[in-house]
Scaffold this active site. Sequence first.
Site, short mmCIF file in Angstrom:
data_model
loop_
_atom_site.label_atom_id
_atom_site.label_comp_id
_atom_site.label_asym_id
_atom_site.label_seq_id
_atom_site.Cartn_x
_atom_site.Cartn_y
_atom_site.Cartn_z
CG HIS A 162 81.54 21.33 9.14
ND1 HIS A 162 82.68 21.09 9.87
CD2 HIS A 162 80.89 22.35 9.75
CE1 HIS A 162 82.72 21.95 10.89
NE2 HIS A 162 81.63 22.71 10.84
CG HIS A 171 86.56 15.91 7.45
ND1 HIS A 171 86.52 16.49 8.71
CD2 HIS A 171 87.23 16.77 6.67
CE1 HIS A 171 87.15 17.65 8.67
NE2 HIS A 171 87.59 17.85 7.44
CE1 TYR A 215 91.87 25.30 11.66
CE2 TYR A 215 93.17 27.31 11.73
CZ TYR A 215 92.14 26.58 11.19
OH TYR A 215 91.38 27.12 10.19
CG ASP A 219 90.82 18.04 6.29
OD1 ASP A 219 89.87 18.42 5.58
OD2 ASP A 219 90.97 18.41 7.48
CG HIS A 269 89.23 18.85 14.27
ND1 HIS A 269 90.19 19.48 13.53
CD2 HIS A 269 88.04 19.18 13.69
CE1 HIS A 269 89.61 20.15 12.54
NE2 HIS A 269 88.32 20.00 12.62
NE ARG A 296 96.17 30.28 10.43
CZ ARG A 296 95.02 30.84 10.12
NH1 ARG A 296 94.56 31.84 10.86
NH2 ARG A 296 94.31 30.43 9.10
CG ASP A 333 83.91 18.15 6.96
OD1 ASP A 333 83.95 17.79 5.77
OD2 ASP A 333 84.43 19.20 7.37
CD GLU A 378 84.34 23.55 8.25
OE1 GLU A 378 84.41 22.37 7.81
OE2 GLU A 378 84.67 23.85 9.40
CG HIS A 388 87.39 21.59 3.41
ND1 HIS A 388 86.88 22.30 4.46
CD2 HIS A 388 87.85 20.43 3.94
CE1 HIS A 388 87.03 21.61 5.58
NE2 HIS A 388 87.62 20.48 5.29
CG HIS A 401 85.98 24.53 14.06
ND1 HIS A 401 87.23 24.14 14.50
CD2 HIS A 401 85.57 23.57 13.20
CE1 HIS A 401 87.54 22.99 13.91
NE2 HIS A 401 86.56 22.62 13.12
CD GLU A 412 84.77 18.81 11.49
OE1 GLU A 412 85.17 19.69 12.29
OE2 GLU A 412 84.77 18.95 10.26
ZN ZN Z 1 88.48 19.53 6.97
MN MN Z 2 84.68 20.56 8.99
MN MN Z 3 86.74 21.00 11.54
#
Ligand code: ZN
Ligand code: MN
Ligand code: MN
Length: 280
Positions: A214, A180, A71, A227, A108, A36, A177, A259, A229, A68, A143
């Site tokens: 993913h 996604h 963010y 988005d 991403h 973060r 993913d 995830e 999950h 990963h 991704e």
């Molecule tokens: Zn996602």
């Molecule tokens: Mn993912």
């Molecule tokens: Mn991701």
Amino acid sequence: MLVGCHVSISGSIDKAVDNAVERNCTAFQIFTRNPRGWHAKDLTDIDISAFKEKLKKSNIDRMATCAHMPYLPNLATPKPDGFEKSVKTIVSESERCGKLGIPYLVTHLGSHLGTGEEGGINRLVDGLCTAGSVKNDVMILLENTAGQKNSVGSRFEQLGEIFGRLKPSKKFGVCLDTCHAFVAGYDLRTEQGVKESFEEFDRFVGMKHLKILHLNDARGELGCNLDRHYHVGLGGIGEEGLAAVIRIAKKNKIPIILETPIDDVRDDHGNIKKTRELVA
Ligand code: ZN
Ligand code: MN
Ligand code: MN
């Protein structure tokens, strides 16, 4: 079958291996630092050797691990300072993965923030190529995105087009993913839908470039671009489709990373168990 989930590094980075072992993982994903913020504390030699030692003692193959990106970075941003910070971050994350012996870094593709796709993609390609110039064995995985407003790379055509521009090509791969893809409009609910979606992926991107899967079900419906999950088999995709996806990953020896949320419905153990059961 290689299957596991995203695990926490809380406490120290080697704890991730404990968390993975505890969850019966044969694959796992981590953030190498707090996801973060922009700042990352340097990895010490002690951090690195503790992580590597624990991984060696576990039954988890190093090649079934990935990290990963945090963010905040946005490689498609039109803001020069944001772009610069984002490139610095992906370069540093690649270096951190290299030190830890983690072979894959998932990223991403970012948002052009309304300034247009062409410029966004050009900046993204530029930033990724800078990260690709880091001299190590870490492969950067693109991704596919959920297709939110201003985001790039939700359609396999576009993902393939971006992928094709990256140099050196051996430094790049793809992470698919399922949540996604589904919310971006790929109907993964049936075996036939999965077959057609993966044929399309193969045509535009290439199955041989798929390095991590993913496996997430979706809270929303087909094509909703949300988005969110959800637990394996309990969302909009459901069991039949996800079972077909798992069989493809299993056959191609692609590590499966969950995830999925942790709530009263199910925890990581439950979702990993479900994933194994679906193809047992
Ligand atoms: Zn996602
Ligand atoms: Mn993912
Ligand atoms: Mn991701």
